[in-house]
Write an enzyme that holds these catalytic residues in place. Structure first.
Site, PDB file in Angstrom:
ATOM      1  N   ASP A 181       0.849  -1.195   0.000  1.00 53.81           N
ATOM      2  CA  ASP A 181       0.000   0.000   0.000  1.00 53.81           C
ATOM      3  C   ASP A 181       0.880   1.239   0.000  1.00 53.81           C
ATOM      4  OD1 ASP A 181      -1.719   2.225   1.041  1.00 53.81           O
ATOM      5  OD2 ASP A 181      -3.227   0.631   1.114  1.00 53.81           O
ATOM      6  N   LYS A 188     -12.065   3.721 -13.108  1.00 51.43           N
ATOM      7  CA  LYS A 188     -12.279   2.318 -12.716  1.00 51.43           C
ATOM      8  C   LYS A 188     -12.737   1.497 -13.936  1.00 51.43           C
ATOM      9  CE  LYS A 188     -12.093   0.583  -9.172  1.00 51.43           C
ATOM     10  NZ  LYS A 188     -10.972  -0.062  -8.416  1.00 51.43           N
ATOM     11  N   THR A 207      -1.525   6.530   0.923  1.00 51.43           N
ATOM     12  CA  THR A 207      -2.008   7.875   0.603  1.00 51.43           C
ATOM     13  C   THR A 207      -2.780   8.364   1.827  1.00 51.43           C
ATOM     14  OG1 THR A 207      -4.158   7.124  -0.194  1.00 51.43           O
ATOM     15  CG2 THR A 207      -2.345   7.146  -1.805  1.00 51.43           C
ATOM     16  N   THR A 223     -16.158  -1.482  -9.059  1.00 48.61           N
ATOM     17  CA  THR A 223     -17.335  -0.793  -8.516  1.00 48.61           C
ATOM     18  C   THR A 223     -18.533  -0.869  -9.454  1.00 48.61           C
ATOM     19  OG1 THR A 223     -18.134   1.400  -7.903  1.00 48.61           O
ATOM     20  CG2 THR A 223     -16.389   1.338  -9.529  1.00 48.61           C
ATOM     21  N   ASP A 224     -19.729  -0.680  -8.890  1.00 52.67           N
ATOM     22  CA  ASP A 224     -20.939  -0.613  -9.725  1.00 52.67           C
ATOM     23  C   ASP A 224     -21.012   0.706 -10.507  1.00 52.67           C
ATOM     24  OD1 ASP A 224     -21.503   1.115  -7.609  1.00 52.67           O
ATOM     25  OD2 ASP A 224     -23.385   0.144  -7.032  1.00 52.67           O
ATOM     26  N   GLU A 225     -20.180   1.703 -10.122  1.00 52.71           N
ATOM     27  CA  GLU A 225     -20.283   3.018 -10.779  1.00 52.71           C
ATOM     28  C   GLU A 225     -19.889   2.967 -12.250  1.00 52.71           C
ATOM     29  OE1 GLU A 225     -19.044   6.424  -8.651  1.00 52.71           O
ATOM     30  OE2 GLU A 225     -19.655   5.606  -6.730  1.00 52.71           O
ATOM     31  N   ASP A 281     -25.508  20.415  -5.031  1.00 54.44           N
ATOM     32  CA  ASP A 281     -25.342  19.030  -5.475  1.00 54.44           C
ATOM     33  C   ASP A 281     -23.945  18.777  -6.065  1.00 54.44           C
ATOM     34  OD1 ASP A 281     -26.063  16.429  -5.902  1.00 54.44           O
ATOM     35  OD2 ASP A 281     -27.700  16.880  -7.307  1.00 54.44           O
ATOM     36  N   TYR A 341     -13.777   9.384 -11.450  1.00 57.25           N
ATOM     37  CA  TYR A 341     -13.496   8.155 -10.695  1.00 57.25           C
ATOM     38  C   TYR A 341     -14.059   6.940 -11.437  1.00 57.25           C
ATOM     39  CZ  TYR A 341     -14.485   4.377  -7.384  1.00 57.25           C
ATOM     40  OH  TYR A 341     -14.608   3.144  -6.794  1.00 57.25           O
TER      41      TYR A 341
END
Ligand code: NAD
Ligand code: DAU
Length: 357
Positions: free
Chosen positions: A31, A162, A34, A132-134, A289, A158
């Site tokens: 790692d 990914k 960060t 990720t689901d994003e 938002d 992001y």
């Protein structure tokens, strides 16, 4: 043994807890540390010879290839990433460097190692990529949940980074035969969650008497999974997942953000009432938002349930209670994370050892 990356962060450190609490197979944990990496998450394993920590970057081929050659792991699990959507909006560069270029370099290091293995070890080897689901973009309120065959339509820097990493992983399988498996999971919550993300931010701001910021109208929906259900799923995927496949992992727990925040407030009202007797919900504040904010995520987790026999143990109601209690029980962790003091803890606890491969 296995080699994992990014496991002083939230999900990875929980993975090490799950793994070492269930068996004795050792772990090498690489790692970069960060701002999101915190060795205090792994304090339980400081003197445990099964956990070997190395501070380093997944993009450092010399380091990674050296570790692979020395330790000969049977698998690599890649958790390392820049993970926060809001930070990716303010500054996407690190996301490109770690999530895309870093994953590319990691794949090349692993390919070099894997190509040189004897046939038996080559066949048994796995590279698990945690995603990720994003990557699937956003859903309308009535659309079916994301399945593994949904098109990739990422909306934030992001998510795009990914998505790019997932494509690289896929290509390294199809082109070079690398035995990869990718997981795409929904929103996690639980112990050791860094307080830039919604749930720990709300718990801590509530306790510190600060505003509880709700982006936009608060009606965005996320599908929440207790982190240790996710880490168990990753262990199942490593053990029995099919090479070249992707597995969606989720908790069947779709909630609007405002409902999550109100639920946290009502639990805190009972567990740690405000000194003035007023409800924590009084601290809720609607703010501007997030740009490009995805409206709804939902995961169809039937494939991982059907093929690997995995199911979540926690409902949102049980998981959120455990999570809130964990934050109440760990005021020192919270204080160190918020003050940045945990970096001093790294030096104090590990000193030069942190750099020893
Ligand atoms: P996190 O930000 O808490 O931890 C990331 C870790 O990666 C940190 O310890 C950091 O030091 C390390 N890291 C960053 N860049 C590195 C580099 N170049 N080399 C080595 N280490 C580096 O993230 P998390 O929430 O634990 O997420 C872990 C993984 O799971 C990520 O790949 C993320 O995309 C994915 N994921 C997260 C969620 C979620 O809800 N948090 C859901 C689905 C998937
Ligand atoms: O879906 C999986 C993803 O979940 C992971 O890949 C990411 O690494 C992880 O960070 C998470 O992304 P989100 O953007 O969904 O999580 P976050 O906790 O940042 O926000 C959750 C929701 O809450 C989102 O709709 C934005 C909203 N929010 C967030 C914050 C920090 C607020 O309303 N107020 C806030 O202050």
């Amino acid at each position: 043994m296995i080699l994992v990356t990014g496991c002083a962060g939230f999900i990875g450190s929980n993975f090490i807890h799950t793994w070492l609490e269930g068996q004795d197979e050792g772990i090498i944990n690489v790692d970069k540390l960060t701002y999101a990496g915190n060795l205090e998450n792994l304090a339980a394993f400081t003197n445990d010879s099964r956990h070997h920590f190395v501070q380093g970057d997944i993009g450092d081929r010399g380091l990674i290839e050296g570790l692979l050659k020395t330790h000969q792991p049977r698998a690599v699990i890649n958790f390392a990433a820049e993970s926060h959507v809001d930070r990716s909006i303010h500054g996407p560069q690190d996301f490109i460097e770690t999530n895309i270029v870093g994953t590319f370099n990691l794949l090349e290091s692993v390919r070099t190692y894997w190509s040189g293995l004897a046939t038996e070890h080559k066949t048994a080897f796995r590279f698990v990529h945690v995603s990720t689901d994003e990557v699937y973009g956003t859903l309308s309120p009535t659309e079916a949940a994301f399945s593994e065959t949904n098109a990739y339509l990422p909306n934030s820097p992001y998510a795009a980074s990914k998505a790019a990493s997932d494509h690289l992983v896929r290509a390294w399988h199809h082109t070079y035969g690398l035995p990869v498996i990718t997981t795409n999971c929904s929103n996690n919550y639980g112990p050791f969650h860094f307080p830039e993300k919604l749930i720990p931010l709300i718990i801590m701001n509530a306790l510190y008497g600060k505003p509880l910021p709700i982006y936009g109208d608060g009606q965005q929906v996320r599908d929440w999974l207790y982190v240790q259900d996710h880490t168990r799923a990753i262990a199942c995927v490593l053990q029995a997942g099919r090479i070249g496949e992707t597995y969606n992992i989720g908790g069947w727990n779709e909630k609007a953000n405002i409902d999550v925040v109100k639920l946290i407030c009502s639990h805190l009202d009972l567990l740690k009432p405000r000194a003035d007797g007023k409800p924590y919900a009084d601290q809720i504040t609607y703010v501007t938002d997030r740009p490009g904010h995805d409206r709804r995520y939902a995961i169809d987790a039937r494939k991982v349930e059907r093929e690997l026999g995995w199911k979540p143990n926690e409902t949102f109601e049980t998981g959120i209670q455990k999570t809130i209690q964990w934050y109440l029980d760990h005021p020192e962790w919270v204080a160190h994370v918020t003050s940045g003091e945990y970096r001093h803890w790294v030096d104090k606890q590990y000193g030069e050892k942190a750099n020893l491969a």
